[in-house]
Design a protein around this motif. Structure first.
Motif, PDB file in Angstrom:
ATOM      1  N   GLY A  66       0.822  -1.208   0.000  1.00  0.00           N
ATOM      2  CA  GLY A  66       0.000   0.000   0.000  1.00  0.00           C
ATOM      3  C   GLY A  66       0.854   1.256   0.000  1.00  0.00           C
ATOM      4  N   ARG A  67       1.829   1.302   0.879  1.00  0.00           N
ATOM      5  CA  ARG A  67       2.696   2.490   0.949  1.00  0.00           C
ATOM      6  C   ARG A  67       3.503   2.671  -0.337  1.00  0.00           C
ATOM      7  N   ALA A  68       4.064   1.590  -0.847  1.00  0.00           N
ATOM      8  CA  ALA A  68       4.847   1.679  -2.091  1.00  0.00           C
ATOM      9  C   ALA A  68       3.961   2.075  -3.263  1.00  0.00           C
ATOM     10  N   GLY A  69       2.747   1.542  -3.306  1.00  0.00           N
ATOM     11  CA  GLY A  69       1.821   1.881  -4.380  1.00  0.00           C
ATOM     12  C   GLY A  69       1.396   3.331  -4.337  1.00  0.00           C
ATOM     13  N   VAL A  70       1.148   3.839  -3.156  1.00  0.00           N
ATOM     14  CA  VAL A  70       0.773   5.255  -3.026  1.00  0.00           C
ATOM     15  C   VAL A  70       1.909   6.124  -3.532  1.00  0.00           C
ATOM     16  N   THR A  71       3.133   5.794  -3.168  1.00  0.00           N
ATOM     17  CA  THR A  71       4.287   6.551  -3.662  1.00  0.00           C
ATOM     18  C   THR A  71       4.342   6.496  -5.181  1.00  0.00           C
ATOM     19  N   ARG A  72       4.163   5.328  -5.732  1.00  0.00           N
ATOM     20  CA  ARG A  72       4.201   5.133  -7.192  1.00  0.00           C
ATOM     21  C   ARG A  72       3.071   5.878  -7.894  1.00  0.00           C
ATOM     22  N   SER A  73       1.924   6.006  -7.235  1.00  0.00           N
ATOM     23  CA  SER A  73       0.733   6.597  -7.853  1.00  0.00           C
ATOM     24  C   SER A  73       0.842   8.101  -8.094  1.00  0.00           C
ATOM     25  N   GLY A  74       1.660   8.773  -7.294  1.00  0.00           N
ATOM     26  CA  GLY A  74       1.740  10.227  -7.390  1.00  0.00           C
ATOM     27  C   GLY A  74       0.628  10.944  -6.650  1.00  0.00           C
ATOM     28  N   VAL A  75      -0.214  10.202  -5.941  1.00  0.00           N
ATOM     29  CA  VAL A  75      -1.301  10.786  -5.158  1.00  0.00           C
ATOM     30  C   VAL A  75      -0.765  11.062  -3.753  1.00  0.00           C
ATOM     31  N   LYS A  76      -1.184  12.167  -3.172  1.00  0.00           N
ATOM     32  CA  LYS A  76      -0.727  12.519  -1.832  1.00  0.00           C
ATOM     33  C   LYS A  76      -1.102  11.423  -0.832  1.00  0.00           C
ATOM     34  N   PRO A  77      -0.218  11.143   0.101  1.00  0.00           N
ATOM     35  CA  PRO A  77      -0.505  10.104   1.109  1.00  0.00           C
ATOM     36  C   PRO A  77      -1.708  10.440   1.989  1.00  0.00           C
ATOM     37  N   THR A  78      -2.085  11.721   2.040  1.00  0.00           N
ATOM     38  CA  THR A  78      -3.219  12.130   2.875  1.00  0.00           C
ATOM     39  C   THR A  78      -4.547  12.116   2.129  1.00  0.00           C
ATOM     40  N   ALA A  79      -4.539  11.839   0.829  1.00  0.00           N
ATOM     41  CA  ALA A  79      -5.783  11.773   0.048  1.00  0.00           C
ATOM     42  C   ALA A  79      -6.595  10.553   0.497  1.00  0.00           C
ATOM     43  N   ASN A  80      -7.900  10.652   0.421  1.00  0.00           N
ATOM     44  CA  ASN A  80      -8.775   9.567   0.878  1.00  0.00           C
ATOM     45  C   ASN A  80      -8.379   8.192   0.332  1.00  0.00           C
ATOM     46  N   PRO A  81      -8.174   8.034  -0.987  1.00  0.00           N
ATOM     47  CA  PRO A  81      -7.825   6.695  -1.485  1.00  0.00           C
ATOM     48  C   PRO A  81      -6.505   6.171  -0.913  1.00  0.00           C
ATOM     49  N   SER A  82      -5.550   7.066  -0.695  1.00  0.00           N
ATOM     50  CA  SER A  82      -4.257   6.665  -0.132  1.00  0.00           C
ATOM     51  C   SER A  82      -4.416   6.169   1.301  1.00  0.00           C
TER      52      SER A  82
END
Length: 143
Positions: A66-82
């Motif tokens: 999850g953490r690695a994917g969020v980093t890869r996604s370019g979406v802020k870690p504080t966004a709801n999906p993250s």
């Protein structure tokens, strides 16, 4: 009569499945996938979000995925999906997010799936994989 036939629904699910797996295997860029996703009607976007969430569950994502994917996604870690994907256990109600969050949710889900699926291809499926979605031909194209 209006609506879609079950054949149209199956064809759409296969198209989405192929596209998501191409992104996961670096045969297509995440941005190309986002362009495709963004052009869908809202109901189709929700369908894709449910489908990709199912793939992520089947890939047995971990908190590290999850953490690695969020980093890869370019979406802020504080966004709801993250936040949802990094919970333990992850929350999968992405299709219920407001439509304005759907692109972020797609980016996060596909990216987390890519991380988890790569891990599984390199461990459980290494050398003897018969999963069709793990054996896509190279060069399937970038739109």
């Amino acid at each position: 009569m209006t609506g879609q036939s079950s054949d149209d629904g199956r064809a759409f699910r296969r198209e989405a499945e192929r596209l998501v797996n191409e992104i996961a295997q670096d045969l297509r860029t995440l941005d190309a996938g986002v362009d495709w996703f963004s052009g869908l009607a809202p109901a189709r976007r929700e369908e894709v979000l449910r489908q990709v969430a199912e793939y992520a569950m089947q890939a047995h994502i971990t908190a590290a995925d999850g953490r690695a994917g969020v980093t890869r996604s370019g979406v802020k870690p504080t966004a709801n999906p993250s936040v949802m994907i990094c919970m333990d256990p992850p929350r999968y109600g992405f299709a219920s997010l407001p439509p304005a969050e759907h692109v972020k949710a797609f980016r996060v889900l596909v990216s987390v799936f890519a991380v988890a699926d790569t891990r599984r291809r390199e461990t459980y499926c290494k050398g003897a994989c018969t999963h069709a979605w793990h054996n896509l031909p190279a060069g399937t194209g970038q739109p």
